[in-house]
Design an enzyme around this catalytic site. Sequence first.
Site: not given
Length: 269
Positions: A157, A170
């Site tokens: 990401s 995350y």
Amino acid sequence: MAGRLEGKVALVSGAARGQGRSHAVRLAQEGADIIAFDICHQLDTVPYPMAVSEDLEQTAKLVEDLDRRILTREADVRDSAALQALVDEGVGEFGRLDVVCANAGIAGFAENTWTMTEDQWEEMIAVNLTGVWKTVKAAVPSMIEAGNGGSIVITSSTAGVKGMPGTAHYVSAKHGVVGLMRTLANELAPHSIRVNTVHPTGVNTPMIVNDFMAEVLSSDDGAINLQNALPVGMVEPVDISNAIVWLASEEARYVTGVSLPVDAGFLQR
């Protein structure tokens, strides 16, 4: 005209919908047969609706409509035995494994790092980091034994490159898979197995497009996390899939150890 992945077999995690479904379809369009899995039930700390069995069935139909073979199973990336059984079954049926698309992941948000619950932290790390390791662990021995080389692409990401408020679990997992990728790239190079990460900005999938994430992204902290340089709010799943197809193809035969952003310029802001 033969596709770029004609005769190859690809394993795709989190394949029931969103990016995973798109990856399975694009890989199939390029000639690959697919081994696909997804958990297909809700996890306790995930604040938006997750995929269900019917979603995975739809992925299978889309691949079959392309006249490619697909094996689908419901499996949890945290379950090593289930992943190994799936890989063994897939290799037994299709005869080989060339591409691993470690895509499965969840998202979440907390007010800040120190008020995040232990359950939120542990489930995120278990799925988004340990689950990637378990997927690769199950797949690599068959790839090495076959002696055909191959490509492993891990979905990280933009949060795998920079910190983002409210998402410490995350961000940590997505940074973690970059370290895993870099180590694997060195370990697997002698076997001609290439390992890379892709780093999307926000992608138009059910993980982002839902009531919970809409509320988060409307906050000041959340808005910081989705500000692209190019004039687009989110990219489409196929934009990530196209990068994965390239990384899996002979066109990228000497590309390994790379973190490839598909981020509409987000990381330049």
